[in-house]
Motif scaffolding. Structure first.
Motif, PDB file in Angstrom:
ATOM      1  N   ALA A  59       6.505   4.226   3.724  1.00  0.00           N
ATOM      2  CA  ALA A  59       6.065   4.135   5.115  1.00  0.00           C
ATOM      3  C   ALA A  59       6.317   2.748   5.686  1.00  0.00           C
ATOM      4  O   ALA A  59       6.727   2.601   6.845  1.00  0.00           O
ATOM      5  CB  ALA A  59       4.583   4.484   5.218  1.00  0.00           C
TER       6      ALA A  59
ATOM      7  N   GLU B 274       0.814  -1.218   0.000  1.00  0.00           N
ATOM      8  CA  GLU B 274       0.000   0.000   0.000  1.00  0.00           C
ATOM      9  C   GLU B 274       0.848   1.270   0.000  1.00  0.00           C
ATOM     10  O   GLU B 274       0.530   2.248  -0.692  1.00  0.00           O
ATOM     11  CB  GLU B 274      -0.936   0.020   1.216  1.00  0.00           C
ATOM     12  CG  GLU B 274      -2.037  -1.021   1.190  1.00  0.00           C
ATOM     13  CD  GLU B 274      -1.537  -2.422   1.487  1.00  0.00           C
ATOM     14  OE1 GLU B 274      -2.020  -3.397   0.845  1.00  0.00           O
ATOM     15  OE2 GLU B 274      -0.650  -2.560   2.367  1.00  0.00           O
ATOM     16  N   ASP B 275       1.920   1.297   0.786  1.00  0.00           N
ATOM     17  CA  ASP B 275       2.731   2.509   0.947  1.00  0.00           C
ATOM     18  C   ASP B 275       4.176   2.093   1.231  1.00  0.00           C
ATOM     19  O   ASP B 275       4.583   2.004   2.392  1.00  0.00           O
ATOM     20  CB  ASP B 275       2.185   3.362   2.096  1.00  0.00           C
ATOM     21  CG  ASP B 275       2.849   4.722   2.199  1.00  0.00           C
ATOM     22  OD1 ASP B 275       3.945   4.906   1.635  1.00  0.00           O
ATOM     23  OD2 ASP B 275       2.271   5.612   2.865  1.00  0.00           O
TER      24      ASP B 275
ATOM     25  N   TRP C  70      11.114   1.697  -6.089  1.00  0.00           N
ATOM     26  CA  TRP C  70      11.520   2.442  -4.902  1.00  0.00           C
ATOM     27  C   TRP C  70      12.912   1.977  -4.499  1.00  0.00           C
ATOM     28  O   TRP C  70      13.176   0.767  -4.442  1.00  0.00           O
ATOM     29  CB  TRP C  70      10.572   2.193  -3.732  1.00  0.00           C
ATOM     30  CG  TRP C  70       9.184   2.713  -3.906  1.00  0.00           C
ATOM     31  CD1 TRP C  70       8.682   3.922  -3.504  1.00  0.00           C
ATOM     32  CD2 TRP C  70       8.065   2.024  -4.511  1.00  0.00           C
ATOM     33  NE1 TRP C  70       7.354   4.029  -3.830  1.00  0.00           N
ATOM     34  CE2 TRP C  70       6.943   2.885  -4.442  1.00  0.00           C
ATOM     35  CE3 TRP C  70       7.923   0.768  -5.103  1.00  0.00           C
ATOM     36  CZ2 TRP C  70       5.700   2.516  -4.941  1.00  0.00           C
ATOM     37  CZ3 TRP C  70       6.693   0.398  -5.609  1.00  0.00           C
ATOM     38  CH2 TRP C  70       5.596   1.270  -5.523  1.00  0.00           C
TER      39      TRP C  70
END
Length: 281
Positions: free
Chosen positions: A162, A158-159, A197
């Protein structure tokens, strides 16, 4: 420690990524210039997306990358728009296929350079923090794979920034309880096949090397006779443990405590820091 590269852009032959540059990942497996060790011969791995199915392709071996004929053969026939590749130097865990990066879970790939200091002592605590439904997916014995499953537990799908921050925060908190002043040393790359990422962080603030490529179209104008640049699309981006070549202006160092986000040729650098967690137990 290890060396790795991550590529995103128009489909490119994997051979061009692994073999054709002057300081290619294969060269780095024998003669790393910026790594903690010059030789990274404890296995390698390749992960790629080909647009077919939900799961990325994966090839891992305990052979040294410079000595694997199958890797050379495969890399000349695989084209992909998202590639992760890793050469391993073990920090103490066994040389076995399940310990080679990148690790895979569903659509997600993950690879790590660095170490979690004191992992042998805090392994049980960290493993117990992994979600019960994810724990059976841990196949090997590395700190990197447990780290991946902690990030999945904390919401990587999802993130990612984080989730990785929460995982790092937990590792630092547990490490401190075991007397580790600097528990985390990491450069990490992870992807779902669409977005890449990459993270550079260490508890000490002296992280392993990490670089990102600069604008390909500008480089092509500066070096019109370079054949590799003409095989790269304008949206091509690379994040690497160390530069793949010596072209002036081709590489920029990723700052300490930074997350690099690349999606469809657009790149963003974000500050990265773990949260301060309440003591566990």
């Amino acid at each position: 420690m290890c060396r790795w590269l991550a590529y995103t852009g128009s489909p490119l032959l994997v051979e061009d990524l692994l073999y054709t540059t002057e300081n290619s990942l294969i060269v780095q497996s024998l003669h790393s210039q910026l790594g903690a060790e010059p030789t990274n011969g404890d296995g390698f791995g390749l992960g790629w997306y080909d647009g077919h199915g939900e799961t990325p392709g994966q090839y891992r071996s305990t052979e040294p990358a410079w000595n694997d004929r199958n890797l050379r053969e495969l890399s000349g026939h695989i084209r992909s728009s998202m590639v992760l590749a890793h050469v391993r130097a073990s920090t103490g865990t066994a040389i076995q296929q399940t310990n080679c990066h990148p690790f895979r879970n569903g659509r997600w790939l993950w690879m790590h350079n660095g170490s979690l200091a004191g992992f042998h002592e805090m392994k049980r605590d960290l493993a117990f923090a992994v979600a019960p439904e994810l724990f059976p997916d841990i196949e090997g014995s590395t700190d990197s794979e447990v780290f991946f499953h902690l990030a999945l537990t904390f919401g990587l799908r999802e993130d990612p920034p984080a989730a990785v921050a929460r995982a790092v925060g937990l590792i630092e908190e547990v490490g401190a309880r075991y007397g580790q002043q600097f528990p985390v040393q990491m450069t990490v790359a992870t992807t779902d096949g669409d977005t890449l990422w990459a993270f550079r962080y260490s508890s000490e603030g002296r992280s392993r090397s990490l670089f990102h490529s600069t604008d390909i179209s500008t480089l092509r104008e500066q070096y019109p006779d370079n054949p590799i640049l003409h095989r790269l699309s304008d949206d091509a981006r690379l994040v690497v443990s160390e530069p793949l070549g010596g072209l002036r202006g081709a590489w920029r160092e990723v700052p300490e405590s930074t997350c690099v986000v690349i999606r469809h040729g657009e790149q963003e650098l974000l500050p990265f820091s773990p949260p301060v967690l309440e003591p566990v137990g």
